[in-house]
Design a protein around this motif. Structure first.
Motif, PDB file in Angstrom:
ATOM      1  N   PRO A  20       0.816  -1.204   0.000  1.00 52.15           N
ATOM      2  CA  PRO A  20       0.000   0.000   0.000  1.00 52.15           C
ATOM      3  C   PRO A  20       0.857   1.265   0.000  1.00 52.15           C
ATOM      4  O   PRO A  20       2.060   1.219   0.288  1.00 52.15           O
ATOM      5  CB  PRO A  20      -0.794  -0.115   1.310  1.00 52.15           C
ATOM      6  N   GLN A  21       0.221   2.386  -0.317  1.00 52.03           N
ATOM      7  CA  GLN A  21       0.918   3.666  -0.223  1.00 52.03           C
ATOM      8  C   GLN A  21       1.433   3.859   1.195  1.00 52.03           C
ATOM      9  O   GLN A  21       0.722   3.593   2.171  1.00 52.03           O
ATOM     10  CB  GLN A  21      -0.024   4.808  -0.595  1.00 52.03           C
ATOM     11  N   ASP A  22       2.681   4.300   1.318  1.00 55.28           N
ATOM     12  CA  ASP A  22       3.296   4.467   2.625  1.00 55.28           C
ATOM     13  C   ASP A  22       3.652   5.934   2.829  1.00 55.28           C
ATOM     14  O   ASP A  22       3.111   6.817   2.172  1.00 55.28           O
ATOM     15  CB  ASP A  22       4.533   3.578   2.747  1.00 55.28           C
ATOM     16  N   GLY A  23       4.560   6.183   3.726  1.00 52.14           N
ATOM     17  CA  GLY A  23       5.075   7.515   4.003  1.00 52.14           C
ATOM     18  C   GLY A  23       6.443   7.391   4.633  1.00 52.14           C
ATOM     19  O   GLY A  23       6.960   6.277   4.796  1.00 52.14           O
ATOM     20  N   PRO A  24       7.066   8.496   5.012  1.00 50.84           N
ATOM     21  CA  PRO A  24       8.432   8.443   5.548  1.00 50.84           C
ATOM     22  C   PRO A  24       8.497   7.756   6.914  1.00 50.84           C
ATOM     23  O   PRO A  24       7.689   8.034   7.799  1.00 50.84           O
ATOM     24  CB  PRO A  24       8.840   9.912   5.639  1.00 50.84           C
ATOM     25  N   VAL A  25       9.477   6.866   7.037  1.00 49.47           N
ATOM     26  CA  VAL A  25       9.692   6.104   8.275  1.00 49.47           C
ATOM     27  C   VAL A  25      11.195   6.050   8.559  1.00 49.47           C
ATOM     28  O   VAL A  25      11.967   5.714   7.658  1.00 49.47           O
ATOM     29  CB  VAL A  25       9.152   4.656   8.143  1.00 49.47           C
ATOM     30  N   PRO A  26      11.632   6.340   9.765  1.00 50.00           N
ATOM     31  CA  PRO A  26      13.052   6.183  10.096  1.00 50.00           C
ATOM     32  C   PRO A  26      13.342   4.731  10.509  1.00 50.00           C
ATOM     33  O   PRO A  26      13.448   4.405  11.693  1.00 50.00           O
ATOM     34  CB  PRO A  26      13.258   7.158  11.262  1.00 50.00           C
ATOM     35  N   TYR A  27      13.452   3.869   9.515  1.00 55.62           N
ATOM     36  CA  TYR A  27      13.717   2.458   9.790  1.00 55.62           C
ATOM     37  C   TYR A  27      15.016   2.346  10.588  1.00 55.62           C
ATOM     38  O   TYR A  27      16.049   2.893  10.202  1.00 55.62           O
ATOM     39  CB  TYR A  27      13.822   1.676   8.486  1.00 55.62           C
ATOM     40  N   THR A  28      14.955   1.632  11.700  1.00 55.31           N
ATOM     41  CA  THR A  28      16.028   1.640  12.694  1.00 55.31           C
ATOM     42  C   THR A  28      16.553   0.237  12.906  1.00 55.31           C
ATOM     43  O   THR A  28      15.780  -0.725  12.926  1.00 55.31           O
ATOM     44  CB  THR A  28      15.491   2.228  14.017  1.00 55.31           C
ATOM     45  N   ASP A  29      17.848   0.124  13.084  1.00 55.30           N
ATOM     46  CA  ASP A  29      18.473  -1.178  13.290  1.00 55.30           C
ATOM     47  C   ASP A  29      18.286  -1.617  14.741  1.00 55.30           C
ATOM     48  O   ASP A  29      18.620  -0.868  15.666  1.00 55.30           O
ATOM     49  CB  ASP A  29      19.958  -1.085  12.942  1.00 55.30           C
ATOM     50  N   ARG A  30      17.761  -2.821  14.936  1.00 59.34           N
ATOM     51  CA  ARG A  30      17.506  -3.311  16.293  1.00 59.34           C
ATOM     52  C   ARG A  30      18.787  -3.381  17.124  1.00 59.34           C
ATOM     53  O   ARG A  30      18.772  -3.102  18.328  1.00 59.34           O
ATOM     54  CB  ARG A  30      16.841  -4.689  16.250  1.00 59.34           C
ATOM     55  N   ALA A  31      19.900  -3.743  16.499  1.00 60.50           N
ATOM     56  CA  ALA A  31      21.158  -3.808  17.241  1.00 60.50           C
ATOM     57  C   ALA A  31      21.542  -2.436  17.775  1.00 60.50           C
ATOM     58  O   ALA A  31      22.075  -2.324  18.894  1.00 60.50           O
ATOM     59  CB  ALA A  31      22.260  -4.365  16.344  1.00 60.50           C
ATOM     60  N   ASP A  32      21.281  -1.381  17.010  1.00 54.90           N
ATOM     61  CA  ASP A  32      21.560  -0.032  17.484  1.00 54.90           C
ATOM     62  C   ASP A  32      20.644   0.347  18.642  1.00 54.90           C
ATOM     63  O   ASP A  32      21.079   0.991  19.605  1.00 54.90           O
ATOM     64  CB  ASP A  32      21.392   0.975  16.343  1.00 54.90           C
ATOM     65  N   VAL A  33      19.375  -0.026  18.556  1.00 56.86           N
ATOM     66  CA  VAL A  33      18.434   0.258  19.645  1.00 56.86           C
ATOM     67  C   VAL A  33      18.894  -0.426  20.929  1.00 56.86           C
ATOM     68  O   VAL A  33      18.893   0.181  22.017  1.00 56.86           O
ATOM     69  CB  VAL A  33      17.015  -0.193  19.264  1.00 56.86           C
TER      70      VAL A  33
END
Length: 284
Positions: free
Chosen positions: A161-174
């Motif tokens: 579906p149409q999306d929008g901006p997301v700051p996809y984040t690395d779990r290891a960094d979290v």
């Protein structure tokens, strides 16, 4: 003493590993459903106690002597997560914990159509009324990228579906940043975004994938119901399909668009980007 719940799960386990690099093992405790699965921590000197959000008495024992507790949020869609989190918060207060750190969700604000936002907001309200210091780490989306990209390497396209901006984040960094916060002297109060520094769309990711592989990766936008029908045809139950559709709707409405600087500050370096993660798995 720092006690981590859910320490046999992906995020909790990784956080404990990073804590072990920063503080003595005898200052770390874990609260887990199955202590046998945490034997590898006990063997290294970590205090392992049985505890689950369904058992307040066991939680109080797990939290005894802790200055801080990391409450890793539950994710069972069939459970009353607010009630379970209330058990955990009340047990931490009863045990005399001085700060509760909770793994919340980026974009957890009223009106977000992605339904887990509701129980994260309710849990944050419980923390606000608990009478102890608290931090809600509103973590950026850190699941595997294939959850949203699909089998793009095989199909040559990113369909959804149409999306929008997301700051996809690395779990290891979290996990690393969470450990830095727990083990350090910096106090962060209330809710705060813990995300990659840049938000991108699936169009952006299709372009990144094209550059990395040297072949065109198309972005195919599907109608919402068409996408749900395709998920059902592929064997995905309707409830999780609808849940994920809510995530797409939240993204395109801008609920995940605003990243935060805290992750970079805690790590003391630039977090891994989506391009870094795609490059690590790109097959050309």
């Amino acid at each position: 003493m720092i006690v981590v719940t859910g320490a046999t799960g992906n995020l909790g386990s990784a956080t404990v590993e990073h804590l072990l690099r920063r503080v003595p093992a005898d200052r770390i405790g874990v609260s887990v459903r199955d202590t046998a699965r945490a034997r590898h921590f006990a063997d290294r000197g970590v205090r392992v106690r049985q505890g689950s959000y369904e058992d307040p008495a066991a939680l109080r024992d797990s939290f005894a002597g802790a200055e801080q507790v990391l409450l890793v949020s539950g994710n069972d869609p069939a459970a009353d997560m607010v009630a379970l989190h209330r058990n955990a918060v009340e047990a931490a207060v009863a045990a005399g914990v001085r700060r509760i750190v909770y793994t919340s969700q980026h974009g957890a604000v009223p009106g977000n159509p992605y339904r887990p936002s509701d129980f994260h907001l309710a849990t944050e309200a419980l923390l606000r009324g608990s009478g102890v210091a608290w931090t809600a780490l509103r973590n950026g989306a850190y699941g595997p990228l294939d959850l949203v990209l699909g089998p793009w390497r095989r199909t040559g396209g990113i369909a959804g579906p149409q999306d929008g901006p997301v700051p996809y984040t690395d779990r290891a960094d979290v996990a690393e940043a969470t450990a830095v916060l727990l083990a350090g002297d910096r106090a962060v109060d209330g809710p705060v975004a813990l995300t990659a520094p840049a938000a991108v769309t699936l169009d952006d990711l299709a372009g990144t994938a094209s550059r990395l592989t040297g072949r065109t990766v198309a972005r195919v936008v599907q109608d919402d119901e068409e996408w749900v029908a395709g998920q059902l045809a592929a064997g995905v139950p309707e409830q999780p399909a609808r849940l994920m559709l809510g995530w797409y709707r939240a993204a395109r409405a801008g609920f995940f668009a605003e990243p935060g600087p805290l992750l970079t500050e805690l790590l003391g370096r630039e977090p891994r980007t989506v391009a870094d993660r795609l490059a690590a798995g790109a097959d050309g």
